[in-house]
Design a protein around this motif. Structure first.
Motif, PDB file in Angstrom:
ATOM      1  N   PRO A  44       0.830  -1.204   0.000  1.00 26.20           N
ATOM      2  CA  PRO A  44       0.000   0.000   0.000  1.00 26.20           C
ATOM      3  C   PRO A  44       0.869   1.260   0.000  1.00 26.20           C
ATOM      4  O   PRO A  44       2.021   1.214   0.431  1.00 26.20           O
ATOM      5  N   PRO A  45       0.305   2.381  -0.441  1.00 29.68           N
ATOM      6  CA  PRO A  45       1.111   3.603  -0.546  1.00 29.68           C
ATOM      7  C   PRO A  45       1.385   4.261   0.802  1.00 29.68           C
ATOM      8  O   PRO A  45       2.163   5.216   0.872  1.00 29.68           O
ATOM      9  N   PHE A  46       0.753   3.789   1.859  1.00 27.06           N
ATOM     10  CA  PHE A  46       0.972   4.291   3.214  1.00 27.06           C
ATOM     11  C   PHE A  46       0.522   3.187   4.171  1.00 27.06           C
ATOM     12  O   PHE A  46      -0.143   2.231   3.773  1.00 27.06           O
ATOM     13  N   ASP A  47       0.904   3.302   5.433  1.00 25.22           N
ATOM     14  CA  ASP A  47       0.458   2.319   6.420  1.00 25.22           C
ATOM     15  C   ASP A  47      -1.054   2.384   6.535  1.00 25.22           C
ATOM     16  O   ASP A  47      -1.638   3.464   6.720  1.00 25.22           O
ATOM     17  N   THR A  48      -1.712   1.231   6.422  1.00 21.83           N
ATOM     18  CA  THR A  48      -3.174   1.200   6.479  1.00 21.83           C
ATOM     19  C   THR A  48      -3.631   0.200   7.519  1.00 21.83           C
ATOM     20  O   THR A  48      -2.939  -0.772   7.845  1.00 21.83           O
ATOM     21  N   SER A  49      -4.836   0.441   8.007  1.00 25.54           N
ATOM     22  CA  SER A  49      -5.425  -0.459   8.993  1.00 25.54           C
ATOM     23  C   SER A  49      -5.982  -1.695   8.294  1.00 25.54           C
ATOM     24  O   SER A  49      -6.711  -1.588   7.308  1.00 25.54           O
ATOM     25  N   ALA A  50      -5.643  -2.872   8.835  1.00 25.06           N
ATOM     26  CA  ALA A  50      -6.158  -4.121   8.273  1.00 25.06           C
ATOM     27  C   ALA A  50      -7.498  -4.507   8.877  1.00 25.06           C
ATOM     28  O   ALA A  50      -8.126  -5.471   8.413  1.00 25.06           O
ATOM     29  N   MET A  51      -7.957  -3.793   9.892  1.00 25.31           N
ATOM     30  CA  MET A  51      -9.183  -4.156  10.605  1.00 25.31           C
ATOM     31  C   MET A  51      -9.932  -2.907  11.055  1.00 25.31           C
ATOM     32  O   MET A  51      -9.342  -1.827  11.196  1.00 25.31           O
ATOM     33  N   ASP A  52     -11.235  -3.061  11.304  1.00 19.93           N
ATOM     34  CA  ASP A  52     -11.984  -2.036  12.020  1.00 19.93           C
ATOM     35  C   ASP A  52     -11.597  -2.116  13.499  1.00 19.93           C
ATOM     36  O   ASP A  52     -11.457  -3.215  14.064  1.00 19.93           O
ATOM     37  N   GLY A  53     -11.417  -0.992  14.125  1.00 15.53           N
ATOM     38  CA  GLY A  53     -11.054  -0.986  15.547  1.00 15.53           C
ATOM     39  C   GLY A  53     -10.534   0.359  15.971  1.00 15.53           C
ATOM     40  O   GLY A  53     -11.137   1.396  15.658  1.00 15.53           O
ATOM     41  N   TRP A  54      -9.398   0.368  16.658  1.00 20.04           N
ATOM     42  CA  TRP A  54      -8.795   1.601  17.149  1.00 20.04           C
ATOM     43  C   TRP A  54      -7.300   1.606  16.810  1.00 20.04           C
ATOM     44  O   TRP A  54      -6.609   0.582  16.964  1.00 20.04           O
ATOM     45  N   ALA A  55      -6.815   2.733  16.315  1.00 18.56           N
ATOM     46  CA  ALA A  55      -5.374   2.933  16.191  1.00 18.56           C
ATOM     47  C   ALA A  55      -4.876   3.346  17.559  1.00 18.56           C
ATOM     48  O   ALA A  55      -5.379   4.311  18.157  1.00 18.56           O
ATOM     49  N   VAL A  56      -3.897   2.608  18.089  1.00 20.48           N
ATOM     50  CA  VAL A  56      -3.448   2.839  19.458  1.00 20.48           C
ATOM     51  C   VAL A  56      -1.973   3.198  19.453  1.00 20.48           C
ATOM     52  O   VAL A  56      -1.208   2.776  18.578  1.00 20.48           O
ATOM     53  N   ALA A  57      -1.578   3.981  20.462  1.00 18.03           N
ATOM     54  CA  ALA A  57      -0.177   4.374  20.631  1.00 18.03           C
ATOM     55  C   ALA A  57       0.331   3.762  21.931  1.00 18.03           C
ATOM     56  O   ALA A  57      -0.153   4.107  23.017  1.00 18.03           O
ATOM     57  N   GLY A  58       1.263   2.820  21.791  1.00 19.86           N
ATOM     58  CA  GLY A  58       1.865   2.209  22.964  1.00 19.86           C
ATOM     59  C   GLY A  58       0.933   1.225  23.650  1.00 19.86           C
ATOM     60  O   GLY A  58      -0.129   0.856  23.134  1.00 19.86           O
ATOM     61  N   PRO A  59       1.325   0.782  24.860  1.00 25.79           N
ATOM     62  CA  PRO A  59       0.505  -0.179  25.614  1.00 25.79           C
ATOM     63  C   PRO A  59      -0.716   0.492  26.226  1.00 25.79           C
ATOM     64  O   PRO A  59      -0.732   1.696  26.467  1.00 25.79           O
ATOM     65  N   GLY A  60      -1.760  -0.316  26.450  1.00 20.16           N
ATOM     66  CA  GLY A  60      -2.997   0.190  27.026  1.00 20.16           C
ATOM     67  C   GLY A  60      -2.957   0.200  28.548  1.00 20.16           C
ATOM     68  O   GLY A  60      -1.969  -0.221  29.159  1.00 20.16           O
ATOM     69  N   PRO A  61      -4.062   0.649  29.158  1.00 18.53           N
ATOM     70  CA  PRO A  61      -5.273   1.178  28.498  1.00 18.53           C
ATOM     71  C   PRO A  61      -5.005   2.528  27.838  1.00 18.53           C
ATOM     72  O   PRO A  61      -4.008   3.175  28.124  1.00 18.53           O
ATOM     73  N   TRP A  62      -5.967   2.892  26.955  1.00 23.47           N
ATOM     74  CA  TRP A  62      -5.773   4.092  26.149  1.00 23.47           C
ATOM     75  C   TRP A  62      -6.922   5.068  26.347  1.00 23.47           C
ATOM     76  O   TRP A  62      -8.083   4.651  26.543  1.00 23.47           O
ATOM     77  N   LEU A  63      -6.616   6.316  26.233  1.00 27.86           N
ATOM     78  CA  LEU A  63      -7.625   7.363  26.265  1.00 27.86           C
ATOM     79  C   LEU A  63      -8.026   7.668  24.835  1.00 27.86           C
ATOM     80  O   LEU A  63      -7.188   8.024  24.004  1.00 27.86           O
ATOM     81  N   VAL A  64      -9.300   7.476  24.532  1.00 30.01           N
ATOM     82  CA  VAL A  64      -9.788   7.635  23.166  1.00 30.01           C
ATOM     83  C   VAL A  64     -10.232   9.070  22.950  1.00 30.01           C
ATOM     84  O   VAL A  64     -10.991   9.632  23.753  1.00 30.01           O
ATOM     85  N   GLY A  65      -9.781   9.675  21.858  1.00 25.76           N
ATOM     86  CA  GLY A  65     -10.184  11.031  21.543  1.00 25.76           C
ATOM     87  C   GLY A  65     -10.112  11.291  20.058  1.00 25.76           C
ATOM     88  O   GLY A  65      -9.349  10.642  19.339  1.00 25.76           O
ATOM     89  N   GLY A  66     -10.907  12.236  19.572  1.00 25.75           N
ATOM     90  CA  GLY A  66     -10.886  12.591  18.160  1.00 25.75           C
ATOM     91  C   GLY A  66     -11.904  11.798  17.353  1.00 25.75           C
ATOM     92  O   GLY A  66     -12.441  10.773  17.797  1.00 25.75           O
ATOM     93  N   ALA A  67     -12.160  12.287  16.133  1.00 28.36           N
ATOM     94  CA  ALA A  67     -13.131  11.639  15.246  1.00 28.36           C
ATOM     95  C   ALA A  67     -12.530  10.370  14.656  1.00 28.36           C
ATOM     96  O   ALA A  67     -11.317  10.226  14.529  1.00 28.36           O
ATOM     97  N   ALA A  68     -13.418   9.439  14.290  1.00 25.11           N
ATOM     98  CA  ALA A  68     -12.975   8.189  13.680  1.00 25.11           C
ATOM     99  C   ALA A  68     -12.258   8.472  12.367  1.00 25.11           C
ATOM    100  O   ALA A  68     -12.642   9.366  11.606  1.00 25.11           O
ATOM    101  N   PRO A 127       3.640  -4.320  18.584  1.00 29.95           N
ATOM    102  CA  PRO A 127       3.803  -3.248  17.590  1.00 29.95           C
ATOM    103  C   PRO A 127       3.570  -3.776  16.173  1.00 29.95           C
ATOM    104  O   PRO A 127       4.043  -4.855  15.819  1.00 29.95           O
ATOM    105  N   GLY A 128       2.825  -3.029  15.398  1.00 33.36           N
ATOM    106  CA  GLY A 128       2.548  -3.397  14.010  1.00 33.36           C
ATOM    107  C   GLY A 128       1.370  -4.320  13.823  1.00 33.36           C
ATOM    108  O   GLY A 128       1.007  -4.622  12.670  1.00 33.36           O
ATOM    109  N   ARG A 129       0.745  -4.772  14.934  1.00 28.91           N
ATOM    110  CA  ARG A 129      -0.380  -5.696  14.781  1.00 28.91           C
ATOM    111  C   ARG A 129      -1.509  -5.057  13.980  1.00 28.91           C
ATOM    112  O   ARG A 129      -1.923  -3.937  14.238  1.00 28.91           O
ATOM    113  N   ASP A 130      -1.989  -5.791  12.974  1.00 30.15           N
ATOM    114  CA  ASP A 130      -3.115  -5.411  12.119  1.00 30.15           C
ATOM    115  C   ASP A 130      -2.898  -4.076  11.402  1.00 30.15           C
ATOM    116  O   ASP A 130      -3.846  -3.346  11.101  1.00 30.15           O
ATOM    117  N   ILE A 131      -1.629  -3.798  11.131  1.00 28.02           N
ATOM    118  CA  ILE A 131      -1.271  -2.675  10.262  1.00 28.02           C
ATOM    119  C   ILE A 131      -0.617  -3.251   9.013  1.00 28.02           C
ATOM    120  O   ILE A 131       0.310  -4.064   9.113  1.00 28.02           O
TER     121      ILE A 131
END
Length: 396
Positions: A44-68, A127-131
């Protein structure tokens, strides 16, 4: 001439394939690529999500913010570790995201705005799961398809994904089919000594499967002057005739070729059915284009044998296609042969074996209707268990 010699002659009489043309993607279907298809971009021309879900940064739990982040969106970067944003399959992964947590693995607490990983994994999301990382399938400049392969629907899709709007392909050879004989009917039941024309409906799809652009099909009566005029006037790269290849009282093809100044390259082949087939070079067109004529016997299965022997290698080479790969299979039962000549026998394929079909006479088509291959049986036949070359029978 042997069957193999005839096949090589038909292929090798073409010096160079037909000229290169550029076609829009849809119009390139069935043509041969004139050069390698190389990627114009990473896929792909850029990193893309392989699944519906959440893009996460680092280990959880995560604070969710922003539009989908949806497919086609330009994603805002994730701020810090411990943050996440909803994401759809195929969407561009935001900068800063380390993985995608699948929807079925996540539990979102709307009150606190916190996302938890409820998957069976014992540790943090890897790291990299489902990307799908940029360039996972190919990188810009990489060869995707070599020259000479046919443009299939899958190749069209790959070319579009790789950034192409048009493709450089070889022009398809034009073919005109001349069905010869006063005894042929185009409709209704056989009557008064006349029979239905089977080759008019049968041959054009076969010729197209070998890369031809069939520009016309017409009947020509058993008349030397009419046949001579039809051959002279045909604008096609290849004229294909049915019948009139032997030496009967109304077999005018040899006389026609002599009168128009043609050069015979193949005149009878040691193959059954179909031995009185021929291949000739016709005088060029006024603009200098080379022309050829393939003369097929009038019996239906014999005409099919002539088609795979002479027309197929000629058309494939003219259209710039690579040579078809040979397929060898095991004979499930003895394959009867001719005492001296090669025999082309309709067969049914099961797993890695082939079995002969009944109704295999030169004037018959019933066996061919059930066939998914033509076994190339050498003189004397093939015993059960032995290997045999099998030619593909075109399908839909």
């Amino acid at each position: 001439m042997t069957w193999e010699q005839a096949r090589h002659t038909a292929r090798d009489c073409v010096g160079q394939p037909l000229p290169v043309v550029t076609r829009p993607l849809a119009a390139a279907l069935g043509h041969a690529l004139a050069g390698p298809l190389t990627a114009l971009t990473d896929l792909p021309p850029f990193d893309t999500s392989a699944m519906d879900g959440w893009a996460v940064a680092g280990p959880g739990p995560w604070l969710v913010g922003g539009a989908a982040v949806l497919a086609g969106d330009r994603a805002e970067p994730l701020g810090d570790y411990g943050t996440a944003v909803p994401i759809a399959t195929g969407a561009r992964v935001p900068t800063g995201a380390t993985a995608v947590l699948r929807r079925e693995h996540g539990e979102f607490d709307a009150e606190s705005g916190t996302l938890h990983d409820r998957s069976d994994g014992t540790g943090p999301v890897a790291p990299g799961r489902d990307i799908r990382p940029r360039g996972q399938e190919c990188h810009a400049g990489e060869t995707l398809i070599p020259a000479g392969l046919a443009v299939t629907p899958a190749v069209l899709g790959l070319a579009a994904a790789a950034g192409y709007d048009r493709l450089a392909v070889h022009r398809r050879p034009t073919v005109e089919l001349l069905v010869l004989g006063d005894e042929l009917l185009e409709s209704g039941l056989p009557r008064h000594g006349q029979v239905r024309d089977a080759l008019g409906p049968l041959l054009p799809p076969w010729l197209r499967s070998f890369g031809a652009d069939v520009i016309g099909s017409r009947r020509v009566a058993d008349d030397l002057a009419l046949l001579r005029q039809a051959v002279k006037d045909s604008p096609a790269d290849v004229v294909v005739t049915t019948g009139s290849t032997a030496a009967g009282p109304v077999d005018f093809l040899h006389a026609t070729l002599e009168e128009v100044g043609a050069r015979l390259l193949v005149d009878s082949v040691a193959v059954r059915p179909g031995h009185p087939m021929l291949l000739a070079e016709l005088p060029p067109t006024p603009d200098g284009r080379a022309r050829r004529l393939v003369g097929l016997p009038g019996n239906p299965l014999a005409a099919v044998a002539g088609t795979v022997t002479l027309a197929a290698p000629l058309l494939r080479r003219l259209g710039g296609h690579t040579d078809a790969e040979s397929c060898r299979m095991r004979a499930a039962a003895p394959l009867p042969g001719h005492p001296r000549d090669t025999r082309l026998l309709p067969v049914h394929r099961t797993d890695h074996e082939v079995a002969p079909l009944p109704f295999d006479g030169p004037a018959m088509l019933r066996g061919l209707a059930f066939a998914d291959g033509l076994a190339v049986v050498p003189p004397g036949g093939v015993p059960a268990g032995a290997g045999v070359e099998v030619l593909e029978v075109p399908g839909l």
